[in-house]
Design an enzyme around this catalytic site. Structure first.
Site, PDB file in Angstrom:
ATOM      1  N   ASP A 133       0.789  -1.230   0.000  1.00  0.00           N
ATOM      2  CA  ASP A 133       0.000   0.000   0.000  1.00  0.00           C
ATOM      3  C   ASP A 133       0.823   1.283   0.000  1.00  0.00           C
ATOM      4  O   ASP A 133       0.307   2.348   0.339  1.00  0.00           O
ATOM      5  CB  ASP A 133      -0.950   0.008   1.206  1.00  0.00           C
ATOM      6  CG  ASP A 133      -0.212  -0.042   2.530  1.00  0.00           C
ATOM      7  OD1 ASP A 133       1.015  -0.255   2.525  1.00  0.00           O
ATOM      8  OD2 ASP A 133      -0.867   0.107   3.581  1.00  0.00           O
ATOM      9  N   GLU A 134       2.081   1.219  -0.388  1.00  0.00           N
ATOM     10  CA  GLU A 134       2.853   2.458  -0.485  1.00  0.00           C
ATOM     11  C   GLU A 134       3.945   2.325  -1.529  1.00  0.00           C
ATOM     12  O   GLU A 134       4.431   1.234  -1.824  1.00  0.00           O
ATOM     13  CB  GLU A 134       3.448   2.858   0.867  1.00  0.00           C
ATOM     14  CG  GLU A 134       4.467   1.903   1.413  1.00  0.00           C
ATOM     15  CD  GLU A 134       5.137   2.437   2.673  1.00  0.00           C
ATOM     16  OE1 GLU A 134       5.549   3.615   2.685  1.00  0.00           O
ATOM     17  OE2 GLU A 134       5.246   1.669   3.647  1.00  0.00           O
TER      18      GLU A 134
END
Length: 466
Positions: A133-134
């Site tokens: 998620d990053e």
């Protein structure tokens, strides 16, 4: 207008974006169940609906208002935030002070993350994905600083409109500043730190915000009277060098905005692994075997989906409180065999049949992404090929480490191999630490052993440390 320059150089300042999805697992569940929007929501690792074991992978911002935090035991979370379905039928519970609980569904989260990554890859030529998620983006060649905020706002809007999840974005001339900037106005934040503003941006922040400073180092710095990033930037470099060596000078440079690291794309992963913790230490051999069987199947399935073969199969065993053991066995060549992963893992686990264990993991490494023929396993079955491999300087069949220290016994060689109560896809090499970027590449994570296991938005990381 001339491009902004890096201090002390003639090079234009790079434009780095750090994109961090907000409470990603919870956001995915809300995308699937829109009725959960605005409701307190807890996503649990090692948790099944209606049970009390496991740990919190992420808690929505609404759930955090009740004191629920990432990596907290589900049993404690339930004390602070009862299940809404139970509160409806229990007159002693308040429906307004109850929440929803869901189990981690990694396959679904990866599918949603894939949609986000497609957008990110279209937005930048250089991307480093550091977890599910990053990611870091280098847009130096395509985005001028005068246009940076509008570009980031457009990226955020595209992600939300096309994938229906929110992202926070930080823009800065350094990776460490971009990472911190993305966290400053969560959720749905957008912060731009321009060239020449990095030191001022850091000045009043707690020293823990500086890349490379974890809780242990922060306490040691506090003993020197250094409590903020500004204090660290102004600290005597000699004092830091005496206390921390070169790392002391390095964290001082980061606090001063002197971070020359570039965004570098990730290559193929070096290993694939999964770990899971028991609610409390377990000594029942059958229960430990069942857990390892489940993890072995998950790792083999992940390797199958990535179309990768592996030459080494290993396990990790953690005895209370944090005594870490790793065992691994190398094959004559790369294979893709789920049954073999399970059998080798169980065989390695037999050494710990009588031990009380709080966490176990299974790992495959020495990965091969080519499409060549699968190796014969005759050497692994006990003929002379395994011995020949050792004689030629290759890996020995069995490898082990104890709390990060190599043990060498007869026919045993070293094997380089996070958090309480949670399933993790971390690389064993990180031990009990739990941030992305185990290969030392830019991730904005702490680089010391006192790193914790949650991301900046409070979500426990399930990213594979590839």
């Amino acid at each position: 207008m001339d491009a902004a320059r890096l201090p002390g150089t003639s090079q234009p300042a790079q434009v780095v974006a750090h994109v961090d999805m907000d409470c990603f697992y919870a956001a995915c569940e809300r995308r699937r169940e829109p009725a959960l929007e605005g409701e307190p929501l807890v996503v649990g690792m090692g948790y099944e609906g209606g049970e009390t074991h496991g740990a919190v992978a992420t808690a929505s911002y609404e759930a955090r208002e009740f004191g629920v935090e990432s990596a907290m035991a589900i049993s404690e979370a339930l004390e602070r935030l009862p299940r809404k379905v139970e509160a409806v039928d229990d007159p002693d519970l308040s429906v307004e002070e109850a929440g929803h609980y869901r189990s981690v569904d990694l396959d679904y989260y990866e599918a949603v993350a894939g949609e986000v990554k497609e957008i990110i890859r279209d937005a930048a030529d250089v991307v480093r994905e550091v977890s599910i998620d990053e990611a870091y983006l280098d847009v130096t060649e395509t985005v001028a600083w005068d246009d940076a905020e509008a570009w980031a706002a457009d990226l955020k809007a595209t992600i939300e409109s096309e994938v229906d999840v929110a992202a926070s974005v930080g823009l800065a001339p350094t990776l460490s500043a971009a990472k911190v900037a993305s966290d400053r106005e969560k959720p749905d934040g957008l912060v731009v730190v321009r060239p020449g503003e990095v030191r001022e941006f850091f000045a009043d922040l707690p020293v823990e915000e500086v890349h490379g400073v974890g809780p242990v180092t922060a306490r040691e710095l506090a003993g020197l009277g250094i409590e903020t990033a500004g204090d660290l930037a102004d600290a005597d470099p000699g004092t830091l060098d005496d206390r921390f060596g070169e790392r002391g000078r390095e964290i001082r440079r980061y606090a001063r905005g002197e971070d020359t690291r570039a965004v570098t794309p990730k290559g193929d992963p070096k290993s694939l692994s999964r770990e899971s913790a028991f609610t409390e230490a377990v000594d029942d051999p059958a229960e430990k075997r069942r857990k390892v069987e489940t993890l072995a199947a998950a790792v083999a399935d992940r390797a199958h989906r990535k179309e990768v073969r592996y030459q080494t199969i290993g396990i990790k065993v953690v005895e209370p409180p944090y005594e870490i053991h790793t065992r691994a066995r190398s094959l004559p060549g790369p294979v893709a065999d789920a049954d073999l992963v399970e059998s080798v893992a169980l065989d390695l686990l037999s050494e710990f049949a009588d031990a009380a264990v709080r966490k176990v993991g299974v790992r495959v490494s020495n990965l091969d992404f080519s499409a060549g023929e699968q190796a014969s396993l005759t050497g692994f079955e006990g003929d002379d090929s395994a011995t020949e491999t050792q004689a030629e300087g290759g890996r020995t069949p069995d490898e082990r480490t104890e709390n990060g220290r190599t043990r060498r016994d007869a026919a045993v060689a070293s094997s380089p191999e996070t958090s309480d109560g949670q399933i993790s896809l971390t690389d064993f090499e990180r031990g009990e630490a739990g941030t992305e970027g185990a290969d030392g590449e830019p991730s904005g994570e702490t680089t010391e052993g006192d790193a914790d296991t949650t991301q900046s938005d409070g979500q426990a990381s399930l990213g594979d440390f590839e």
